[in-house]
Structures are given as structure tokens and as C-alpha cells.
Design an enzyme around this catalytic site. Sequence first.
Site, PDB file in Angstrom:
ATOM      1  N   CYS A  40       0.819  -1.107   0.035  1.00  0.00           N
ATOM      2  CA  CYS A  40       0.251   0.104   0.106  1.00  0.00           C
ATOM      3  C   CYS A  40       1.027   0.995  -0.499  1.00  0.00           C
ATOM      4  CB  CYS A  40      -1.144   0.347   1.104  1.00  0.00           C
ATOM      5  SG  CYS A  40      -2.070   0.957   1.038  1.00  0.00           S
ATOM      6  N   ASP A  42       0.790   3.783   1.333  1.00  0.00           N
ATOM      7  CA  ASP A  42      -0.307   4.103   2.902  1.00  0.00           C
ATOM      8  C   ASP A  42       2.001   5.204   3.354  1.00  0.00           C
ATOM      9  OD1 ASP A  42      -0.256   4.546   5.912  1.00  0.00           O
ATOM     10  OD2 ASP A  42      -2.356   4.090   4.977  1.00  0.00           O
ATOM     11  N   ARG A  44       2.739   4.861   6.436  1.00  0.00           N
ATOM     12  CA  ARG A  44       2.894   3.958   7.479  1.00  0.00           C
ATOM     13  C   ARG A  44       3.575   2.823   7.298  1.00  0.00           C
ATOM     14  NH1 ARG A  44      -2.549   5.115  10.205  1.00  0.00           N
ATOM     15  NH2 ARG A  44      -3.347   4.766   8.320  1.00  0.00           N
ATOM     16  N   HIS A  96      -1.928  -3.983   5.134  1.00  0.00           N
ATOM     17  CA  HIS A  96      -2.362  -3.194   6.153  1.00  0.00           C
ATOM     18  C   HIS A  96      -3.598  -3.329   6.652  1.00  0.00           C
ATOM     19  CE1 HIS A  96      -2.942   0.824   5.957  1.00  0.00           C
ATOM     20  NE2 HIS A  96      -2.639   0.621   4.705  1.00  0.00           N
ATOM     21  N   CYS A  99      -6.063  -0.281   6.780  1.00  0.00           N
ATOM     22  CA  CYS A  99      -6.150   0.148   5.102  1.00  0.00           C
ATOM     23  C   CYS A  99      -7.242   1.101   5.163  1.00  0.00           C
ATOM     24  CB  CYS A  99      -5.840  -0.929   4.392  1.00  0.00           C
ATOM     25  SG  CYS A  99      -5.320  -0.484   2.384  1.00  0.00           S
TER      26      CYS A  99
HETATM   27 CO    CO Z   1      -3.305   1.074   2.676  1.00  0.00          CO
END
Ligand code: CO
Length: 206
Positions: A40, A42, A44, A96, A99
Site C-alpha cells: 500500500c 500508506d 506508515r 495492512h 487500510c
Molecule cells: Co492502505
Amino acid sequence: MLEDLKRRNREWAAAKIGADPAFFSRLVSQQAPDYLWIGCSDSRVPANEIVGLDPGQMFVHRNVANLAPPQDANYLSVLQYAVDVLRVEHVLVVGHYGCGGVRAAIESTEHGLIDHWLSPVRETAHDHRHELAALNGDARVDRLCELNVLRQVRNVASNPFVTHAWKSGRRLCIHGWVYSLADGLVHDLDVAIAGPADLAARLGDA
Ligand code: CO
């Protein structure tokens, strides 16, 4: 702010050379990663950092909700290069928990263009609607994060580049992981697919 990033970059490069003077000159000549990471976008979930790998050790593709859509030229280009040219031995599909992309896919609110991108997640949610209906809130999102990873593992394992590699006797294994933002640990969904028989046995209904 950007000056700060450039300063950090100089410090990082200096530290790398300090620890290993040949670090960059070695990477200039070639990359030979063993892994392809499909994760992803993302912020993080930084691919290399999570698994403690240096530059040069992992080929990385990231998009919202870690999708491997069979018609997406970007993902397909990355996959073919990783399999045919770099000859990676492992493909890691890494979702994750929590998400935002997966959550957005099952919200009733509209988000614009991203709703088109996330349609495969809605399809997965629809296919597993009975199981998901028994869950609420975060538990439902987190289970869909897992189901989405399983679906993407199936997509990768069904891809012609991958099946061709298997036919020619290459060792290539597709894995499904879900990363936990809460403790920094990856959870292995135990669906290692090393050939067509594994795909039929482990992910026939994903
Ligand atoms: Co995500």
C-alpha cells in the site's frame, strides 16, 4: 521543509558510505533483488524499512490498497520486469490492517476517482459479504484487508508471466502478508503459492 529533506539525504548518504565505502558504487553497476514487494502507498508502511532491507535488495511497487489488477499496465510492467529480468524468487503482497483504501471501498460516501481504483476491493467485499456481515467496524475492515491480500495473491499467481516462469521450472513463490500498524509486525497469511497446484489447493475460493 525541503531544505531539511536535502540535509537529511546528505547525512544518510554519508552514513551509508561511512559504514560501507563501496555501498553506492556496488549498486550503480547492478541491482539483484530477491524480492518483489507489492504494498500500500500508506506512509506508515515503508517497504524496505519494515523488513530491514537496504537499497538494492527489494523491488517495490506500491499503490492505494496494494492491488494487483490484471489490466493495470503499471503493475504488470513491474511484475514482468521483476520476474523476467530481475528473476526475483519471492513476490510479497503486503496489506495492512486499518487500510484507508480498503475502508473507503466499503463506505457509502463517495471519494471521487479513487472509487474507480478501489472497485476490485468492493468486488472482494461482495464475494465475501456473508462473512463480513457478521463483523463490525474495524474487525470488518481488517478482515477485508486480509481477503483483499488473498485476492491479490491469486491475481499474481494467475498472471501469465508468473505461470510461464513456473512452466519453465523457475523457483518463484507468491506470499500474502498483512502488516500491523499497531505493533510493526507482519502477519503471514500462510498462503505461499509456489506453483499452479498450490494456487488451486490454497486459494481456489479467494
Ligand atoms: Co492502505
